[in-house]
Design a protein around this motif. Sequence first.
Motif, PDB file in Angstrom:
ATOM      1  N   PHE A   1      77.409  36.911  96.278  1.00 58.48           N
ATOM      2  CA  PHE A   1      78.612  36.836  96.474  1.00 58.48           C
ATOM      3  C   PHE A   1      79.537  38.512  96.362  1.00 58.48           C
ATOM      4  O   PHE A   1      80.394  38.665  97.216  1.00 58.48           O
ATOM      5  N   ARG A   2      78.795  39.482  95.212  1.00 56.44           N
ATOM      6  CA  ARG A   2      79.792  40.526  95.011  1.00 56.44           C
ATOM      7  C   ARG A   2      78.813  41.554  96.275  1.00 56.44           C
ATOM      8  O   ARG A   2      79.887  42.235  96.813  1.00 56.44           O
ATOM      9  N   ARG A   3      77.747  41.357  96.552  1.00 61.22           N
ATOM     10  CA  ARG A   3      77.882  41.747  98.187  1.00 61.22           C
ATOM     11  C   ARG A   3      78.739  42.295  99.333  1.00 61.22           C
ATOM     12  O   ARG A   3      79.445  42.775  99.918  1.00 61.22           O
ATOM     13  N   ARG A   4      79.098  40.524  99.601  1.00 62.57           N
ATOM     14  CA  ARG A   4      80.193  40.005 100.686  1.00 62.57           C
ATOM     15  C   ARG A   4      81.220  40.795 100.351  1.00 62.57           C
ATOM     16  O   ARG A   4      81.944  40.983 101.098  1.00 62.57           O
ATOM     17  N   PHE A   5      81.813  40.785  99.228  1.00 60.41           N
ATOM     18  CA  PHE A   5      83.052  40.960  98.653  1.00 60.41           C
ATOM     19  C   PHE A   5      83.227  42.623  98.546  1.00 60.41           C
ATOM     20  O   PHE A   5      84.164  42.810  99.255  1.00 60.41           O
ATOM     21  N   VAL A   6      81.900  43.489  98.786  1.00 58.12           N
ATOM     22  CA  VAL A   6      82.153  44.669  98.487  1.00 58.12           C
ATOM     23  C   VAL A   6      81.889  45.471  99.882  1.00 58.12           C
ATOM     24  O   VAL A   6      83.134  45.760 100.227  1.00 58.12           O
ATOM     25  N   ASP A   7      80.899  44.600 100.274  1.00 51.13           N
ATOM     26  CA  ASP A   7      81.167  44.764 102.024  1.00 51.13           C
ATOM     27  C   ASP A   7      82.944  44.338 102.920  1.00 51.13           C
ATOM     28  O   ASP A   7      83.170  45.402 103.426  1.00 51.13           O
ATOM     29  N   GLY A   8      83.327  43.292 102.055  1.00 47.33           N
ATOM     30  CA  GLY A   8      84.651  43.009 102.689  1.00 47.33           C
ATOM     31  C   GLY A   8      85.779  43.990 102.287  1.00 47.33           C
ATOM     32  O   GLY A   8      86.474  44.470 103.326  1.00 47.33           O
ATOM     33  N   CYS A   9      85.481  44.307 101.167  1.00 44.50           N
ATOM     34  CA  CYS A   9      86.620  45.085 101.149  1.00 44.50           C
ATOM     35  C   CYS A   9      86.619  46.978 101.288  1.00 44.50           C
ATOM     36  O   CYS A   9      87.852  47.134 101.664  1.00 44.50           O
ATOM     37  N   ILE A  10      85.166  47.356 101.963  1.00 43.28           N
ATOM     38  CA  ILE A  10      84.753  48.826 102.546  1.00 43.28           C
ATOM     39  C   ILE A  10      85.281  48.331 103.927  1.00 43.28           C
ATOM     40  O   ILE A  10      86.085  49.289 104.355  1.00 43.28           O
ATOM     41  N   ASN A  11      85.642  47.497 104.055  1.00 45.00           N
ATOM     42  CA  ASN A  11      86.036  46.926 105.469  1.00 45.00           C
ATOM     43  C   ASN A  11      87.053  46.747 106.340  1.00 45.00           C
ATOM     44  O   ASN A  11      87.796  47.341 107.015  1.00 45.00           O
ATOM     45  N   ALA A  12      87.682  46.662 104.669  1.00 47.38           N
ATOM     46  CA  ALA A  12      89.196  46.472 104.729  1.00 47.38           C
ATOM     47  C   ALA A  12      90.017  47.486 104.824  1.00 47.38           C
ATOM     48  O   ALA A  12      90.475  48.042 105.484  1.00 47.38           O
ATOM     49  N   GLY A  13      89.153  48.273 104.417  1.00 46.78           N
ATOM     50  CA  GLY A  13      90.008  49.580 104.103  1.00 46.78           C
ATOM     51  C   GLY A  13      89.885  50.922 105.225  1.00 46.78           C
ATOM     52  O   GLY A  13      90.944  51.744 105.682  1.00 46.78           O
ATOM     53  N   GLU A  14      88.448  50.120 106.299  1.00 45.63           N
ATOM     54  CA  GLU A  14      88.003  50.634 107.354  1.00 45.63           C
ATOM     55  C   GLU A  14      89.410  50.562 108.766  1.00 45.63           C
ATOM     56  O   GLU A  14      89.870  51.220 109.128  1.00 45.63           O
ATOM     57  N   ARG A  15      88.629  49.162 108.809  1.00 44.72           N
ATOM     58  CA  ARG A  15      89.555  48.291 109.744  1.00 44.72           C
ATOM     59  C   ARG A  15      91.421  47.902 109.143  1.00 44.72           C
ATOM     60  O   ARG A  15      92.179  47.924 110.344  1.00 44.72           O
ATOM     61  N   LYS A  16      91.772  48.029 108.167  1.00 40.34           N
ATOM     62  CA  LYS A  16      93.194  47.770 107.837  1.00 40.34           C
ATOM     63  C   LYS A  16      92.873  46.022 107.775  1.00 40.34           C
ATOM     64  O   LYS A  16      94.296  45.974 108.591  1.00 40.34           O
ATOM     65  N   GLU A  17      92.420  45.764 107.990  1.00 39.13           N
ATOM     66  CA  GLU A  17      92.480  44.167 107.976  1.00 39.13           C
ATOM     67  C   GLU A  17      92.404  43.598 107.098  1.00 39.13           C
ATOM     68  O   GLU A  17      91.308  43.435 105.963  1.00 39.13           O
ATOM     69  N   GLN A  18      93.020  42.851 106.445  1.00 39.54           N
ATOM     70  CA  GLN A  18      93.005  41.903 105.191  1.00 39.54           C
ATOM     71  C   GLN A  18      92.129  41.467 104.788  1.00 39.54           C
ATOM     72  O   GLN A  18      91.580  40.020 105.402  1.00 39.54           O
ATOM     73  N   LEU A  19      91.353  41.090 103.348  1.00 36.77           N
ATOM     74  CA  LEU A  19      90.293  40.603 103.413  1.00 36.77           C
ATOM     75  C   LEU A  19      90.833  39.223 102.156  1.00 36.77           C
ATOM     76  O   LEU A  19      91.944  39.676 100.942  1.00 36.77           O
ATOM     77  N   ASN A  20      90.594  38.322 102.682  1.00 35.44           N
ATOM     78  CA  ASN A  20      91.168  36.887 102.269  1.00 35.44           C
ATOM     79  C   ASN A  20      90.361  36.038 101.472  1.00 35.44           C
ATOM     80  O   ASN A  20      89.485  35.591 101.724  1.00 35.44           O
ATOM     81  N   VAL A  21      90.502  35.913  99.956  1.00 34.84           N
ATOM     82  CA  VAL A  21      89.449  35.496  99.087  1.00 34.84           C
ATOM     83  C   VAL A  21      89.997  33.842  98.783  1.00 34.84           C
ATOM     84  O   VAL A  21      90.994  34.699  98.191  1.00 34.84           O
ATOM     85  N   VAL A  22      89.745  32.879  98.590  1.00 35.90           N
ATOM     86  CA  VAL A  22      89.902  32.160  97.945  1.00 35.90           C
ATOM     87  C   VAL A  22      88.914  31.521  97.139  1.00 35.90           C
ATOM     88  O   VAL A  22      87.795  31.135  97.383  1.00 35.90           O
ATOM     89  N   ILE A  23      89.277  30.892  96.328  1.00 33.98           N
ATOM     90  CA  ILE A  23      88.783  30.098  95.800  1.00 33.98           C
ATOM     91  C   ILE A  23      89.369  28.594  94.861  1.00 33.98           C
ATOM     92  O   ILE A  23      90.000  28.734  94.497  1.00 33.98           O
ATOM     93  N   VAL A  24      88.445  28.186  94.971  1.00 31.69           N
ATOM     94  CA  VAL A  24      88.310  27.148  94.988  1.00 31.69           C
ATOM     95  C   VAL A  24      88.292  26.300  93.498  1.00 31.69           C
ATOM     96  O   VAL A  24      86.680  26.543  92.950  1.00 31.69           O
ATOM     97  N   GLY A  25      89.065  25.843  92.299  1.00 32.17           N
ATOM     98  CA  GLY A  25      88.931  25.029  91.103  1.00 32.17           C
ATOM     99  C   GLY A  25      89.868  26.033  90.327  1.00 32.17           C
ATOM    100  O   GLY A  25      89.559  27.722  90.121  1.00 32.17           O
TER     101      GLY A  25
END
Length: 425
Positions: free
Chosen positions: A144-168
């Motif tokens: 999960f950490r790897r995907r979250f950090v990668d998603g944050c980097i991509n969001a910063g580069e492409r300016k596309e919002q990273l959406n994280v949903v936590i069920v529970g």
Amino acid sequence: METIVIVGGGAGGLELATRLGDTLGAAKRARILLVDRSPGHFWKPLLHTVASGKCDPQVTELAFTAHALDHDFDFIQGEVLCVDRAHQTITLTPRGGRHDDGVCRTIGYDKLVLALGAVTNFYNVPGAARHALTLDSVADAEAFRRRFVDGCINAGERKEQLNVVIVGGGATGVELAAELSNSARALADYRVHALDPERDIRITVIERGDHLLPHLHPLQSQRAANHLRSLGIAVRTATAVAHVTDNAVIDAAGAAHRADLTLWAAGVEAPELCATLGLTLNHIRQIVVDSSLRAACDSRIYALGDCASYVCPVKGAAPPRAQVAHQQAMFLAELLSRRDGDGPRPGFRYHDYGSLVSLGPQSAVGVLTGAITGRSIRVGGATASLLYELMYQKHLLQLHGALRVAAQTLVDWLRAKILPPVRLH
């Protein structure tokens, strides 16, 4: 000597092995054997800190082999494939971990203690098991950490919002949401591709019940919800999940919550191995045990922690919490150390000392319950945060003793002053 095999090196299993090793093992009265598929122990309540990048498990993980040497018990790494109750043996995977690497190993036991923990319960929600990540292990948290950090980097580069949903909206979901928000801000402080945590990262917590943290007082639940919202986290209560896809979580009302990353933290059940043992189980595969924590239909098998179903005559079913596993481990350590004829067998009694939930680096909420008076006191803020940190220190005290814990605490404090708070790799 009789052989006591403990399967599972979580909070309860490792504490039990440590206590029995220090007593029966050191006195050569019994061979104590701990079996776990992992090489080391990590305290499961802290998995959310690994998932957020706050904690490096390689630093805090305890190697079973070294600990076993210090406390007079044996350790074997392997996954249990089956239990032969008639011949009192367990079968483990080959040493290489793969079936084509060698012959499966067989170990005999006189007493068997199952401390298998729990796994995620998806409640048969379509798509949940396939598309949602979990926090059942350190490997899950790292993924999960790897995907979250990668998603944050991509969001910063492409300016596309990273959406994280936590069920529970239980403790795991709330704690992870707060830590992810903090991690996103830390990444922005490190100037990771011009990341704007408020604009580029959106975190949503979905809870089926009317309140977050349903085991706490409603005022504490509301306080937690308000804190999450102050961090920019969306809180959706009274919202049931009907379907999960690769990019969205669909609720029962038909609304789609965009999800580039979905984490399922809505409930637990016992591992599938429990269903293969021929023992009496409850509806979530937990092994039904009596007041001595023995399996209902096999007096040579005991179970503790999240894989066991113990119902207190006064307080009802014991919840799947670390403090329950700890109390049951201490009870079994005393019970199994008794010599035959030492008097009547005592019965386990669970004492609820309260619950604390972290809301980030400097905040927490919870309730403390007195052991004698039974009165509950609600706590929050920095005081609750300090008490939350002390819970882990208490676990370490059970394993190492005061002097070693004090030395390690100093080392951890110095390391925290040197290393960055969020792992960027």
